[in-house]
Design a protein around this motif. Structure first.
Motif, mmCIF file in Angstrom:
data_model
loop_
_atom_site.group_PDB
_atom_site.id
_atom_site.type_symbol
_atom_site.label_atom_id
_atom_site.label_comp_id
_atom_site.label_asym_id
_atom_site.label_seq_id
_atom_site.Cartn_x
_atom_site.Cartn_y
_atom_site.Cartn_z
ATOM 1 N N ASP A 41 1.018 -1.204 0.070
ATOM 2 C CA ASP A 41 0.020 -0.081 0.055
ATOM 3 C C ASP A 41 1.079 1.298 0.011
ATOM 4 O O ASP A 41 1.055 1.904 0.875
ATOM 5 N N PRO A 42 1.507 1.624 -1.020
ATOM 6 C CA PRO A 42 2.447 2.705 -1.285
ATOM 7 C C PRO A 42 1.793 4.030 -0.996
ATOM 8 O O PRO A 42 0.462 4.244 -1.139
ATOM 9 N N PRO A 43 2.444 4.927 -0.343
ATOM 10 C CA PRO A 43 1.749 6.304 -0.084
ATOM 11 C C PRO A 43 1.912 7.115 -1.183
ATOM 12 O O PRO A 43 2.773 8.319 -1.210
ATOM 13 N N VAL A 44 1.287 6.886 -2.241
ATOM 14 C CA VAL A 44 1.211 7.627 -3.342
ATOM 15 C C VAL A 44 -0.322 7.764 -3.844
ATOM 16 O O VAL A 44 -1.217 6.939 -3.848
ATOM 17 N N MET A 80 6.515 15.398 -6.444
ATOM 18 C CA MET A 80 5.288 15.800 -7.065
ATOM 19 C C MET A 80 5.631 15.744 -8.698
ATOM 20 O O MET A 80 6.644 16.431 -8.969
ATOM 21 N N THR A 81 4.972 15.051 -9.313
ATOM 22 C CA THR A 81 5.184 15.198 -10.783
ATOM 23 C C THR A 81 3.791 15.224 -11.648
ATOM 24 O O THR A 81 2.964 14.641 -11.129
ATOM 25 N N GLU A 94 3.880 11.667 -4.140
ATOM 26 C CA GLU A 94 4.701 10.593 -3.554
ATOM 27 C C GLU A 94 5.039 11.329 -2.181
ATOM 28 O O GLU A 94 5.697 11.912 -1.976
ATOM 29 N N PHE A 95 4.813 10.268 -1.322
ATOM 30 C CA PHE A 95 4.792 10.732 0.183
ATOM 31 C C PHE A 95 5.772 9.766 1.124
ATOM 32 O O PHE A 95 6.237 8.693 0.440
ATOM 33 N N SER A 96 6.354 10.170 1.994
ATOM 34 C CA SER A 96 7.560 9.381 2.855
ATOM 35 C C SER A 96 6.691 7.964 3.206
ATOM 36 O O SER A 96 5.530 8.080 3.614
ATOM 37 N N THR A 100 0.670 7.546 5.578
ATOM 38 C CA THR A 100 -0.313 6.757 4.832
ATOM 39 C C THR A 100 -1.240 7.519 4.321
ATOM 40 O O THR A 100 -1.298 8.605 4.540
ATOM 41 N N LEU A 101 -1.792 7.078 3.196
ATOM 42 C CA LEU A 101 -2.690 7.983 2.202
ATOM 43 C C LEU A 101 -3.788 8.095 3.063
ATOM 44 O O LEU A 101 -4.467 9.385 3.082
#
Length: 286
Positions: A41-44, A80-81, A94-96, A100-101
């Motif tokens: 669960d990536p923080p993206v 941020m892209t 994209e967060f560290s 968590t999102l």
């Protein structure tokens, strides 16, 4: 100390135990499942907005940049892209991994809702990131002192090197610029030489050729050939023959009936990384 004494007194048992541990490690390693995109669960997250009928430049100025200004202040944001295309924008956040999102989702929604985007643009939406929907990997390339067109050639060379790596099907690029020339016709000269705008267009198009040239067979190889002819610079374009002088039969060059000048580069998609112009490469697995 007890373990050391036991190992010295009973060496056979110690050796058997070591062998069992090694066998257990080998069996576990060979049966360990490997996935390119494991279930994580990536923080993206992504923010998407549409602006019907707008060019990439309009989308960037009136939608993307206002959203970036608000989203750049989010806590824990690493990168941020953004990609601005005709009629829409996509901003990837994209967060560290410490975040968590769920923790930042409300902050994201608040920031994008207060952004002063154009009234004709649709309200932005927040989407959670799904690794299975993306390419194998994405990278954004920026420069501190060069414009996109200045380092685009180096990025294209790098793209070619990536495509040679085993396991990579293809590498797509977004955010690149296309060099273009404007041809401003002189009506009086066209009339003098009995030429029309259509004649000029046909002459230019006829010199941009890419046709199959057949196959060359040898004992060990089969080679496919192509017939290529392109106009590569302003000088070639000026010297292009567009017709014949009706009075003496001499060739008429494009420079005789028009003025050719370099126009601002054209972009079908505008990419930014951390609010800087960038080129984005997306590598897809086989």
């Amino acid at each position: 100390m007890k373990l050391t004494r036991l190992s010295i007194r009973r060496p056979k048992m110690t050796i058997v135990g070591m062998i069992l541990f090694v066998l257990l490690g080998v069996v576990s390693l060979t049966n360990l499942p490997l996935q390119l995109f494991p279930e994580i669960d990536p923080p993206v997250g992504a923010v998407v907005s549409s602006y019907p009928g707008a060019s990439p430049e309009e989308v960037e100025e009136k939608v993307t940049k206002p959203l970036e200004e608000e989203l750049s202040t989010l806590p824990g944001l690493n990168r941020m892209t953004s990609t601005s295309e005709e009629g829409m924008t996509l901003i990837l956040l994209e967060f560290s991994w410490n975040s968590t999102l769920d923790e930042v989702e409300q902050d994201i929604i608040t920031s994008m809702n207060v952004a002063q985007i154009d009234d004709e643009a649709n309200d932005p939406s927040f989407l959670k990131f799904d690794p299975s929907m993306m390419g194998m990997t994405q990278m954004a390339i920026t420069s501190n002192n060069q414009e996109i067109q200045d380092f685009q050639g180096d990025v294209e060379d790098f793209q070619g090197e990536l495509e040679r790596i085993d396991g990579i099907a293809n590498v797509d690029q977004t955010g690149g610029v296309t060099e273009r020339y404007e041809v401003n016709l002189h009506p009086d000269e066209l009339e003098t030489y009995n030429l029309s705008q259509e004649d000029i267009v046909n002459a230019i198009q006829s010199h941009e050729i890419a046709l199959p040239g057949g196959t060359v067979e040898t004992e060990d190889h089969s080679l496919s050939t192509r017939v290529l002819h392109t106009i590569s610079n302003e000088e070639e374009l000026n010297e292009l023959v567009v017709g014949a002088n009706p009075s003496n039969g001499n060739d008429i060059s494009l420079s005789d009936v028009a003025e050719v000048e370099l126009a601002p580069p054209e972009q079908t998609a505008i990419t930014r990384a951390n609010q800087k112009p960038a080129l984005q490469l997306t590598a897809m697995k086989e």
